[in-house]
Enzyme design. Sequence first.
Site, PDB file in Angstrom:
ATOM      1  N   ASP A  12      30.469   4.433 -13.892  1.00 10.03           N
ATOM      2  CA  ASP A  12      30.945   4.921 -14.116  1.00 10.03           C
ATOM      3  C   ASP A  12      32.112   4.670 -14.906  1.00 10.03           C
ATOM      4  OD1 ASP A  12      30.764   5.797 -10.917  1.00 10.03           O
ATOM      5  OD2 ASP A  12      31.524   3.226 -10.636  1.00 10.03           O
ATOM      6  N   HIS A  40      27.901  11.681 -11.114  1.00 11.08           N
ATOM      7  CA  HIS A  40      28.979  12.658 -13.024  1.00 11.08           C
ATOM      8  C   HIS A  40      30.189  13.410 -11.764  1.00 11.08           C
ATOM      9  CE1 HIS A  40      26.291   9.968 -15.529  1.00 11.08           C
ATOM     10  NE2 HIS A  40      26.136  11.020 -15.167  1.00 11.08           N
TER      11      HIS A  40
HETATM   12  P1  GDP Z   1      29.921   8.752 -14.866  1.00 12.90           P
HETATM   13  O1  GDP Z   1      29.580   7.958 -13.498  1.00 12.90           O
HETATM   14  O2  GDP Z   1      29.836   7.096 -15.828  1.00 12.90           O
HETATM   15  O3  GDP Z   1      30.179   9.572 -15.553  1.00 12.90           O
HETATM   16  O4  GDP Z   1      31.655   8.281 -14.139  1.00 12.90           O
HETATM   17  P2  GDP Z   1      32.414   9.550 -13.615  1.00 12.90           P
HETATM   18  O5  GDP Z   1      32.163  10.395 -13.734  1.00 12.90           O
HETATM   19  O6  GDP Z   1      32.187   8.130 -11.932  1.00 12.90           O
HETATM   20  O7  GDP Z   1      33.656   8.330 -13.976  1.00 12.90           O
HETATM   21  C1  GDP Z   1      34.798   8.295 -14.505  1.00 12.90           C
HETATM   22  C2  GDP Z   1      36.438   9.308 -13.987  1.00 12.90           C
HETATM   23  O8  GDP Z   1      36.918   9.736 -15.126  1.00 12.90           O
HETATM   24  C3  GDP Z   1      35.427  10.306 -13.435  1.00 12.90           C
HETATM   25  O9  GDP Z   1      36.580  10.907 -12.558  1.00 12.90           O
HETATM   26  C4  GDP Z   1      36.142  11.213 -15.041  1.00 12.90           C
HETATM   27  O10 GDP Z   1      36.521  12.874 -15.006  1.00 12.90           O
HETATM   28  C5  GDP Z   1      37.846  10.294 -15.398  1.00 12.90           C
HETATM   29  N1  GDP Z   1      37.079  10.306 -16.709  1.00 12.90           N
HETATM   30  C6  GDP Z   1      37.127  10.091 -18.210  1.00 12.90           C
HETATM   31  N2  GDP Z   1      37.217   9.646 -18.922  1.00 12.90           N
HETATM   32  C7  GDP Z   1      38.434   9.850 -19.073  1.00 12.90           C
HETATM   33  C8  GDP Z   1      40.056   9.529 -19.589  1.00 12.90           C
HETATM   34  O11 GDP Z   1      39.385   8.891 -21.142  1.00 12.90           O
HETATM   35  N3  GDP Z   1      40.433   9.914 -18.942  1.00 12.90           N
HETATM   36  C9  GDP Z   1      41.074   9.713 -17.365  1.00 12.90           C
HETATM   37  N4  GDP Z   1      42.188   9.887 -16.682  1.00 12.90           N
HETATM   38  N5  GDP Z   1      39.300   9.622 -16.879  1.00 12.90           N
HETATM   39  C10 GDP Z   1      38.377  10.113 -17.660  1.00 12.90           C
END
Ligand code: GDP
Length: 425
Positions: A12, A40
């Site tokens: 995440d 994701h």
């Molecule tokens: P992953 O499994 O590593 O892809 O991560 P997730 O998708 O579960 O969690 C990342 C969350 O953070 C998602 O809801 C993204 O839209 C959000 N996100 C990613 N980068 C950023 C950022 O720089 N700022 C903010 N506020 N949200 C982000």
Amino acid sequence: MVKAVVGANWGDEGKGKITDMLAREADIIVRFQGGANAGHTIVNDYGKFALHTLPSGVFYDHTTSVIGNGVALDIPKLVAEINSIVEGGVPKPKIKVSDRAQIVMSYHKLFDEYEEARLAGKSFGSTKSGIAPFYSDKFAKIGFQVNELFDEALLKEKVKRVVELKNVMLKNLYHKPEIKEADLLAELLEYRDIIEPYVDDVSAFLYDAIQNGKNILLEGQLGSLKDPDHGIYPMVTSSSTLAGYGAVGAGIPPYEIKEIVTVCKAYSSAVGAGAFVSEIFGDEADELRNRGGDGGEYGATTGRPRRMGWFDCVASKYGCRIQGTTAVAFTVLDVLGYLDEIPVCVGYEIDGKVYTDFPTTSLLEKAKPVLEVLPGWKSDITGIRNYDDLPGNCRNYIEFIEEKIGFPIKMVSNGPSRDDIIYRD
Ligand code: GDP
């Protein structure tokens, strides 16, 4: 050129967003491990999507999405996901599924559920997607590879063997209904008909692509600390989360992976059980959780609230090293803009001694965080595109962490969308 996008922490970290962003320049995006157990979240011009099996580059019409042999392939979930994005207005993606990928069966999910129930209070916090039983069967050599779906005689013989084994457990350990050969065979034949249009010799496809100079992205699931070998065993996932495994799980030469972008979140979150040294609780945790990510730190697959903590330099330094990081993407930094002061975990105190190297699990259980408090920047940094335009305290936070983890932070993500990114030279 092959580039891997992987996680430094417990998952995440925002890999989906970084992959989606880098996919602009990519021809092929490959999932090489894991299954539909993690997710994701991607925000782009089409809307907001939760992906579980498809790679994050699936939203571009110039890319091919590949499900590599290392993935735990849940066929009904894959197809449902393809349909949901097409219904969401995204052009029908080009998808290839490795003929050597193995299939998550309905009984894998049942065994996952039954085992978690049997372990009760000592459970692993599984998402019950069948991942651990699936990988156990893969290495016990009783899994089904996609290519086997096309050999009915082989299937019949194997189904018999599997049913024999599984029913012993169902009957004697779990006291649950047994499975029938006919039902299992029907399940497999149904999967065959669904998956057929996508099946390909993926490693040959990728080999040709590399020869032809195509840009390939390998997209990891979860992060270093959930790796079965190098993570917080046994509170780990069941397939390797490391870039090195990208070569195996995609079927490409290891020396072709030229860049390893390790995604590291500006604070910590974790799901499931296991030691989490910089964890915070109560109102402090609730506030960070609710402000975190994009709409809060809740699981993309399960909706479960994530455990929250301050940035952990010890875990992240190790997480970056074990990945073989060439560049760090530092994400979700914008979320911290509300804090007057930001604690950072800079060491672990274990039996009165302070460590900055990540220990094995038995020692980790005893570790207490050594915190250093940095000043906050108290402003909204979304929309900023140049590093020098960030507030001084924000740059200070980035540079402090960069120095502690020892790997270059080359990208800073300051919002959920594709354009919310600051490149550093
Ligand atoms: P992953 O499994 O590593 O892809 O991560 P997730 O998708 O579960 O969690 C990342 C969350 O953070 C998602 O809801 C993204 O839209 C959000 N996100 C990613 N980068 C950023 C950022 O720089 N700022 C903010 N506020 N949200 C982000």
